[in-house]
Design a protein around this motif. Sequence first.
Motif, PDB file in Angstrom:
ATOM      1  N   THR A   1      -6.671 -65.589  30.305  1.00 48.46           N
ATOM      2  CA  THR A   1      -7.014 -64.253  29.794  1.00 48.46           C
ATOM      3  C   THR A   1      -8.475 -63.886  30.100  1.00 48.46           C
ATOM      4  O   THR A   1      -8.755 -62.744  30.458  1.00 48.46           O
ATOM      5  CB  THR A   1      -6.784 -64.221  28.262  1.00 48.46           C
ATOM      6  OG1 THR A   1      -5.459 -64.660  28.017  1.00 48.46           O
ATOM      7  CG2 THR A   1      -6.959 -62.830  27.685  1.00 48.46           C
TER       8      THR A   1
ATOM      9  N   GLU B   1      -8.372 -63.148  24.190  1.00 50.45           N
ATOM     10  CA  GLU B   1      -7.512 -64.287  23.852  1.00 50.45           C
ATOM     11  C   GLU B   1      -7.639 -64.623  22.366  1.00 50.45           C
ATOM     12  O   GLU B   1      -8.736 -64.843  21.874  1.00 50.45           O
ATOM     13  CB  GLU B   1      -7.877 -65.502  24.721  1.00 50.45           C
ATOM     14  CG  GLU B   1      -6.982 -66.710  24.539  1.00 50.45           C
ATOM     15  CD  GLU B   1      -5.537 -66.506  24.978  1.00 50.45           C
ATOM     16  OE1 GLU B   1      -5.249 -65.577  25.758  1.00 50.45           O
ATOM     17  OE2 GLU B   1      -4.663 -67.282  24.531  1.00 50.45           O
ATOM     18  N   LYS B   2      -6.520 -64.617  21.694  1.00 47.51           N
ATOM     19  CA  LYS B   2      -6.388 -65.027  20.294  1.00 47.51           C
ATOM     20  C   LYS B   2      -7.435 -64.400  19.349  1.00 47.51           C
ATOM     21  O   LYS B   2      -8.172 -65.115  18.654  1.00 47.51           O
ATOM     22  CB  LYS B   2      -6.399 -66.549  20.198  1.00 47.51           C
ATOM     23  CG  LYS B   2      -5.332 -67.172  21.119  1.00 47.51           C
ATOM     24  CD  LYS B   2      -4.855 -68.520  20.736  1.00 47.51           C
ATOM     25  CE  LYS B   2      -3.626 -68.927  21.527  1.00 47.51           C
ATOM     26  NZ  LYS B   2      -3.777 -69.340  22.903  1.00 47.51           N
TER      27      LYS B   2
ATOM     28  N   GLY C   1       4.397 -64.495  28.284  1.00 50.08           N
ATOM     29  CA  GLY C   1       4.103 -65.389  29.401  1.00 50.08           C
ATOM     30  C   GLY C   1       4.684 -64.988  30.742  1.00 50.08           C
ATOM     31  O   GLY C   1       5.346 -65.789  31.420  1.00 50.08           O
TER      32      GLY C   1
ATOM     33  N   TYR D   1      -2.049 -65.094  20.128  1.00 47.32           N
ATOM     34  CA  TYR D   1      -1.758 -64.661  21.499  1.00 47.32           C
ATOM     35  C   TYR D   1      -2.970 -64.054  22.196  1.00 47.32           C
ATOM     36  O   TYR D   1      -3.993 -63.782  21.568  1.00 47.32           O
ATOM     37  CB  TYR D   1      -0.671 -63.578  21.469  1.00 47.32           C
ATOM     38  CG  TYR D   1       0.593 -63.956  20.768  1.00 47.32           C
ATOM     39  CD1 TYR D   1       1.478 -64.858  21.346  1.00 47.32           C
ATOM     40  CD2 TYR D   1       0.908 -63.410  19.521  1.00 47.32           C
ATOM     41  CE1 TYR D   1       2.658 -65.201  20.698  1.00 47.32           C
ATOM     42  CE2 TYR D   1       2.088 -63.756  18.867  1.00 47.32           C
ATOM     43  CZ  TYR D   1       2.961 -64.651  19.462  1.00 47.32           C
ATOM     44  OH  TYR D   1       4.110 -64.997  18.839  1.00 47.32           O
ATOM     45  N   GLY D   2      -2.768 -63.748  23.503  1.00 43.20           N
ATOM     46  CA  GLY D   2      -3.673 -62.843  24.195  1.00 43.20           C
ATOM     47  C   GLY D   2      -3.247 -61.432  23.828  1.00 43.20           C
ATOM     48  O   GLY D   2      -2.046 -61.142  23.733  1.00 43.20           O
TER      49      GLY D   2
ATOM     50  N   ARG E   1       0.881 -57.982  22.258  1.00 41.05           N
ATOM     51  CA  ARG E   1       0.524 -59.343  22.662  1.00 41.05           C
ATOM     52  C   ARG E   1       1.059 -59.616  24.066  1.00 41.05           C
ATOM     53  O   ARG E   1       2.097 -59.089  24.468  1.00 41.05           O
ATOM     54  CB  ARG E   1       1.086 -60.349  21.656  1.00 41.05           C
ATOM     55  CG  ARG E   1       2.599 -60.554  21.702  1.00 41.05           C
ATOM     56  CD  ARG E   1       2.933 -61.873  22.380  1.00 41.05           C
ATOM     57  NE  ARG E   1       4.361 -62.176  22.322  1.00 41.05           N
ATOM     58  CZ  ARG E   1       4.925 -63.183  22.969  1.00 41.05           C
ATOM     59  NH1 ARG E   1       4.208 -63.980  23.712  1.00 41.05           N
ATOM     60  NH2 ARG E   1       6.221 -63.411  22.891  1.00 41.05           N
ATOM     61  N   ILE E   2       0.321 -60.466  24.789  1.00 40.69           N
ATOM     62  CA  ILE E   2       0.737 -60.833  26.144  1.00 40.69           C
ATOM     63  C   ILE E   2       1.855 -61.868  26.060  1.00 40.69           C
ATOM     64  O   ILE E   2       1.745 -62.879  25.366  1.00 40.69           O
ATOM     65  CB  ILE E   2      -0.457 -61.378  26.954  1.00 40.69           C
ATOM     66  CG1 ILE E   2      -1.562 -60.316  27.050  1.00 40.69           C
ATOM     67  CG2 ILE E   2      -0.013 -61.848  28.327  1.00 40.69           C
ATOM     68  CD1 ILE E   2      -2.848 -60.793  27.725  1.00 40.69           C
TER      69      ILE E   2
ATOM     70  N   GLU F   1       8.920 -69.497  27.286  1.00 45.33           N
ATOM     71  CA  GLU F   1       9.570 -68.228  26.949  1.00 45.33           C
ATOM     72  C   GLU F   1      10.684 -67.961  27.954  1.00 45.33           C
ATOM     73  O   GLU F   1      10.433 -67.922  29.159  1.00 45.33           O
ATOM     74  CB  GLU F   1       8.519 -67.113  26.936  1.00 45.33           C
ATOM     75  CG  GLU F   1       7.505 -67.364  25.830  1.00 45.33           C
ATOM     76  CD  GLU F   1       6.441 -66.273  25.706  1.00 45.33           C
ATOM     77  OE1 GLU F   1       6.482 -65.509  24.752  1.00 45.33           O
ATOM     78  OE2 GLU F   1       5.579 -66.220  26.588  1.00 45.33           O
TER      79      GLU F   1
ATOM     80  N   LEU G   1      -4.677 -73.022  30.341  1.00 44.34           N
ATOM     81  CA  LEU G   1      -3.777 -72.276  31.230  1.00 44.34           C
ATOM     82  C   LEU G   1      -4.502 -71.787  32.483  1.00 44.34           C
ATOM     83  O   LEU G   1      -3.958 -71.831  33.591  1.00 44.34           O
ATOM     84  CB  LEU G   1      -3.171 -71.097  30.449  1.00 44.34           C
ATOM     85  CG  LEU G   1      -2.261 -70.154  31.216  1.00 44.34           C
ATOM     86  CD1 LEU G   1      -1.066 -70.897  31.819  1.00 44.34           C
ATOM     87  CD2 LEU G   1      -1.767 -69.029  30.300  1.00 44.34           C
TER      88      LEU G   1
ATOM     89  N   TYR H   1       3.252 -62.785  34.294  1.00 44.97           N
ATOM     90  CA  TYR H   1       2.091 -62.123  34.891  1.00 44.97           C
ATOM     91  C   TYR H   1       2.349 -61.876  36.379  1.00 44.97           C
ATOM     92  O   TYR H   1       3.056 -62.655  37.014  1.00 44.97           O
ATOM     93  CB  TYR H   1       0.858 -63.033  34.824  1.00 44.97           C
ATOM     94  CG  TYR H   1       0.552 -63.646  33.467  1.00 44.97           C
ATOM     95  CD1 TYR H   1      -0.498 -63.167  32.686  1.00 44.97           C
ATOM     96  CD2 TYR H   1       1.281 -64.729  32.973  1.00 44.97           C
ATOM     97  CE1 TYR H   1      -0.814 -63.738  31.459  1.00 44.97           C
ATOM     98  CE2 TYR H   1       0.985 -65.307  31.737  1.00 44.97           C
ATOM     99  CZ  TYR H   1      -0.065 -64.808  30.987  1.00 44.97           C
ATOM    100  OH  TYR H   1      -0.366 -65.371  29.773  1.00 44.97           O
TER     101      TYR H   1
ATOM    102  N   GLN I   1      -9.323 -70.354  29.777  1.00 44.11           N
ATOM    103  CA  GLN I   1      -8.264 -69.384  29.485  1.00 44.11           C
ATOM    104  C   GLN I   1      -7.999 -68.476  30.685  1.00 44.11           C
ATOM    105  O   GLN I   1      -8.946 -67.958  31.290  1.00 44.11           O
ATOM    106  CB  GLN I   1      -8.653 -68.528  28.266  1.00 44.11           C
ATOM    107  CG  GLN I   1      -8.800 -69.304  26.971  1.00 44.11           C
ATOM    108  CD  GLN I   1      -7.457 -69.803  26.423  1.00 44.11           C
ATOM    109  OE1 GLN I   1      -6.382 -69.461  26.940  1.00 44.11           O
ATOM    110  NE2 GLN I   1      -7.514 -70.617  25.388  1.00 44.11           N
TER     111      GLN I   1
ATOM    112  N   LEU J   1       5.439 -68.574  32.106  1.00 43.62           N
ATOM    113  CA  LEU J   1       5.271 -69.705  31.190  1.00 43.62           C
ATOM    114  C   LEU J   1       6.655 -70.146  30.719  1.00 43.62           C
ATOM    115  O   LEU J   1       7.453 -69.323  30.257  1.00 43.62           O
ATOM    116  CB  LEU J   1       4.385 -69.301  30.006  1.00 43.62           C
ATOM    117  CG  LEU J   1       3.012 -68.739  30.380  1.00 43.62           C
ATOM    118  CD1 LEU J   1       2.140 -68.589  29.145  1.00 43.62           C
ATOM    119  CD2 LEU J   1       2.313 -69.592  31.422  1.00 43.62           C
TER     120      LEU J   1
HETATM  121  C1  G1P Z   1      -0.787 -68.379  26.363  1.00 38.45           C
HETATM  122  C2  G1P Z   1      -1.786 -67.305  26.746  1.00 38.45           C
HETATM  123  C3  G1P Z   1      -1.702 -66.117  25.791  1.00 38.45           C
HETATM  124  C4  G1P Z   1      -0.280 -65.596  25.756  1.00 38.45           C
HETATM  125  C5  G1P Z   1       0.703 -66.740  25.423  1.00 38.45           C
HETATM  126  C6  G1P Z   1       2.143 -66.264  25.590  1.00 38.45           C
HETATM  127  O1  G1P Z   1      -1.168 -68.920  25.123  1.00 38.45           O
HETATM  128  O2  G1P Z   1      -3.092 -67.852  26.746  1.00 38.45           O
HETATM  129  O3  G1P Z   1      -2.565 -65.093  26.203  1.00 38.45           O
HETATM  130  O4  G1P Z   1      -0.165 -64.550  24.794  1.00 38.45           O
HETATM  131  O5  G1P Z   1       0.523 -67.842  26.292  1.00 38.45           O
HETATM  132  O6  G1P Z   1       3.036 -67.268  25.263  1.00 38.45           O
HETATM  133  P1  G1P Z   1      -0.641 -70.355  24.572  1.00 38.45           P
HETATM  134  O7  G1P Z   1       0.731 -70.090  24.006  1.00 38.45           O
HETATM  135  O8  G1P Z   1      -0.614 -71.263  25.745  1.00 38.45           O
HETATM  136  O9  G1P Z   1      -1.616 -70.746  23.517  1.00 38.45           O
END
Ligand code: G1P
Length: 289
Positions: free
Chosen positions: A233, A192-193, A207, A172-173, A204-205, A135, A112, A209, A231, A132
Amino acid sequence: MPKPVKKVVIPVAGLGTRVLPATKSIPKELLPVVDRPLIDYVVSEARDAGIEHVILVTGRGKSAIEDYFDHAFELEATLKAKGKNDILANVEKTIPRAGDLSYTRQQAPLGLGHAVWCARAIIGDEPFAVSLPDEIVPHRPGFLRQMVDAYENVGGNLVAVEEVPQKDTSKYGVIAPKARKENLIEMTGMVEKPKPEDAPSNFRIIGRYILQPDIFPLLETQEKGAGGEIQLTDSMNKLNARQTFHACICEGVIHDCGSKLGWLQANADLGIKNDEFGAALADYIRARL
Ligand code: G1P
């Protein structure tokens, strides 16, 4: 008043592995929820937040997304000739004003952080949003609108968050909170994760920002992080040493359509709210239970 957020980066190069085989030959961003593809919900949420320019970071096999935002002459001419004006109007609504959409290509799936970095020349020296496309936030005001409103007060950088069970933090982040004021949490960092036992909180973060352009030099020099990927994050965490980050607890539901269950839930939720057939769908689901 901080510099306004006028551009959004939407990474659409992902392989959609969590929803295979549906995404074997179509981009996951074009999976429909009721009658519109995921990408349409995300772009419309950004427009409602005052975003003027959308940057899609695409990859190989994703050109159908570009076609979605363009004219389909044969289709439009046929609908017109048959007098199907309502359908035609709906189809035409999907086309943005010329020049309001840019594409850049991520040539390899490096993560990402790398996808966002690919948009640096189009963003330039201004704050920007990242959404993202897995979502979706169907209701209004959307999460991005709520974040832009908060940004106008606090400036700096923002992420959207929600609470999850501690056992799920490794998906998640996750943020490290410092102080909470109503729906805004000032942060000291993020991971991150993380394993549940190492997670600094259970926020949790999501998508969504808002970032300052100072993230780009950090992304440029960045090493691989969790999962061997560059990442976002990790660079945000470095930026947090110099600039403020707030986590925004937004009001409303977000559907994670990157998973099969989440995508089905989004269809059920929006389906039963549909003016034309929502009541009939609800009756059907009740009868099946
Ligand atoms: C990404 C981010 C993560 C966030 C998540 C939300 O992860 O790296 O920090 O919490 O999106 O959907 P991914 O889903 O691409 O692994």
